[in-house]
Scaffold this motif. Structure first.
Motif, PDB file in Angstrom:
ATOM      1  N   TRP A  22       0.832  -1.205   0.000  1.00  0.00           N
ATOM      2  CA  TRP A  22       0.000   0.000   0.000  1.00  0.00           C
ATOM      3  C   TRP A  22       0.868   1.257   0.000  1.00  0.00           C
ATOM      4  O   TRP A  22       0.531   2.253  -0.658  1.00  0.00           O
ATOM      5  CB  TRP A  22      -0.939  -0.010   1.200  1.00  0.00           C
ATOM      6  N   LEU A  26       0.635   4.199  -2.785  1.00  0.00           N
ATOM      7  CA  LEU A  26       0.475   5.610  -2.432  1.00  0.00           C
ATOM      8  C   LEU A  26       1.587   6.461  -3.038  1.00  0.00           C
ATOM      9  O   LEU A  26       1.335   7.544  -3.583  1.00  0.00           O
ATOM     10  CB  LEU A  26       0.483   5.773  -0.911  1.00  0.00           C
ATOM     11  N   THR A  27       2.810   5.962  -2.941  1.00  0.00           N
ATOM     12  CA  THR A  27       3.958   6.713  -3.456  1.00  0.00           C
ATOM     13  C   THR A  27       3.861   6.899  -4.961  1.00  0.00           C
ATOM     14  O   THR A  27       4.061   8.015  -5.479  1.00  0.00           O
ATOM     15  CB  THR A  27       5.269   5.997  -3.106  1.00  0.00           C
ATOM     16  N   CYS A  30       1.069   9.399  -5.889  1.00  0.00           N
ATOM     17  CA  CYS A  30       1.397  10.785  -5.553  1.00  0.00           C
ATOM     18  C   CYS A  30       2.577  11.321  -6.357  1.00  0.00           C
ATOM     19  O   CYS A  30       2.819  12.528  -6.359  1.00  0.00           O
ATOM     20  CB  CYS A  30       1.690  10.906  -4.060  1.00  0.00           C
ATOM     21  N   SER A  40       6.441  13.037  -2.112  1.00  0.00           N
ATOM     22  CA  SER A  40       6.002  11.636  -2.109  1.00  0.00           C
ATOM     23  C   SER A  40       7.106  10.717  -1.612  1.00  0.00           C
ATOM     24  O   SER A  40       6.868   9.831  -0.783  1.00  0.00           O
ATOM     25  CB  SER A  40       5.563  11.211  -3.516  1.00  0.00           C
ATOM     26  N   THR A  60      -1.781   5.295   5.512  1.00  0.00           N
ATOM     27  CA  THR A  60      -2.283   6.431   4.740  1.00  0.00           C
ATOM     28  C   THR A  60      -2.186   7.730   5.531  1.00  0.00           C
ATOM     29  O   THR A  60      -1.729   8.749   5.009  1.00  0.00           O
ATOM     30  CB  THR A  60      -3.746   6.190   4.317  1.00  0.00           C
ATOM     31  N   PHE A  63       1.480   8.733   5.960  1.00  0.00           N
ATOM     32  CA  PHE A  63       2.045   9.146   4.671  1.00  0.00           C
ATOM     33  C   PHE A  63       1.671  10.579   4.354  1.00  0.00           C
ATOM     34  O   PHE A  63       2.543  11.417   4.041  1.00  0.00           O
ATOM     35  CB  PHE A  63       1.542   8.206   3.567  1.00  0.00           C
ATOM     36  N   PHE A  64       0.393  10.902   4.438  1.00  0.00           N
ATOM     37  CA  PHE A  64      -0.038  12.245   4.071  1.00  0.00           C
ATOM     38  C   PHE A  64       0.325  13.287   5.132  1.00  0.00           C
ATOM     39  O   PHE A  64       0.411  14.479   4.818  1.00  0.00           O
ATOM     40  CB  PHE A  64      -1.532  12.257   3.773  1.00  0.00           C
TER      41      PHE A  64
END
Length: 238
Positions: A22, A26-27, A30, A40, A60, A63-64
């Protein structure tokens, strides 16, 4: 069966694998706008270190969180890095395909600069993810950390290149590269430099305990006391 117990080694390994998958997704998503590659990669390394320390929590959200905190500096550093890469790539194309004769020494210089840029890149985003500092000092500190961790830095370079080699040489492994090609090297790298970063944090905690207690809810409270070259105006993100 014990194999499927949530605390079993098998389930923990599968959970870790799912987190890395995941994180990789995500990386990659982004990075699509191109200009956001820096934030990212920074967020990826932030979470890769969390996973290496078994502190991942919500992938998530973490990460953000890092993506937002490091957005401005991540963009600036990435644009600087991209500019240097494009200049080097342009020089290489000109020297290779222009038909002009260039001194062999220029080829050596160009290769040395390219290797140095790659070398600095190994700790550029991990340092940005963990240490709060100016853009210039972040780049400089990435170089110093890379030198101080030289054997590990070389190993990190190999692990970073390996997915690219797999992508072009082993077509059957392309799905694996897409699913884990960014996050797994970042996670393995984090396991290599984790102890080094922990020493910096412990060093600061020992020297600045009162200040830490007052700001214990701030994840960016640590100062790097390892070396004068790394100490000025540097904070470490938790």
């Amino acid at each position: 069966m014990r194999f499927f117990n949530l605390d079993s080694p098998l389930m923990q390994a599968l959970n870790k694998l799912a987190d890395l998958l995941w994180l990789n997704v995500l990386t990659m998503l982004c990075c699509i706008p191109i200009i956001t590659v820096g934030p990212s990669l920074t967020a990826m390394h932030y979470m890769a270190l969390k996973i290496a320390r078994n502190e991942e929590g919500y992938i998530t959200r973490g990460f953000f969180k890092s993506f937002k905190e490091n957005f401005r500096q991540g963009v600036v550093i990435w644009l600087i890095q991209l500019f240097v890469i494009l200049v080097l790539a342009g020089d290489f194309i000109i020297m290779t395909y222009s038909g002009l004769e260039f001194n062999q020494f220029l080829h050596v210089i160009l290769l040395a600069i390219a290797i140095m840029v790659f070398f600095i890149s190994m700790f550029l985003y991990p340092v940005l993810a963990k240490f709060e500092n100016t853009v210039f000092r972040t780049i400089r500190n990435a170089l110093f950390v890379g030198v101080l961790q030289f054997p590990k830095t070389v190993l990190m370079m190999i692990m970073t290149v390996l997915p690219v080699v797999m992508f072009f040489m082993f077509q059957q492994l392309i799905p694996v590269v897409f699913l884990f090609g960014l996050s797994v090297p970042a996670w393995l790298s984090a396991k290599l430099y984790d102890k080094f970063f922990q020493k910096l944090e412990a060093q600061y905690l020992e020297a600045n305990q009162p200040e830490v207690k007052e700001e214990e809810n701030d994840e960016r409270i640590f100062r790097d006391e390892l070396d004068e070259s790394l100490a000025e105006n540097t904070q470490i993100r938790g």
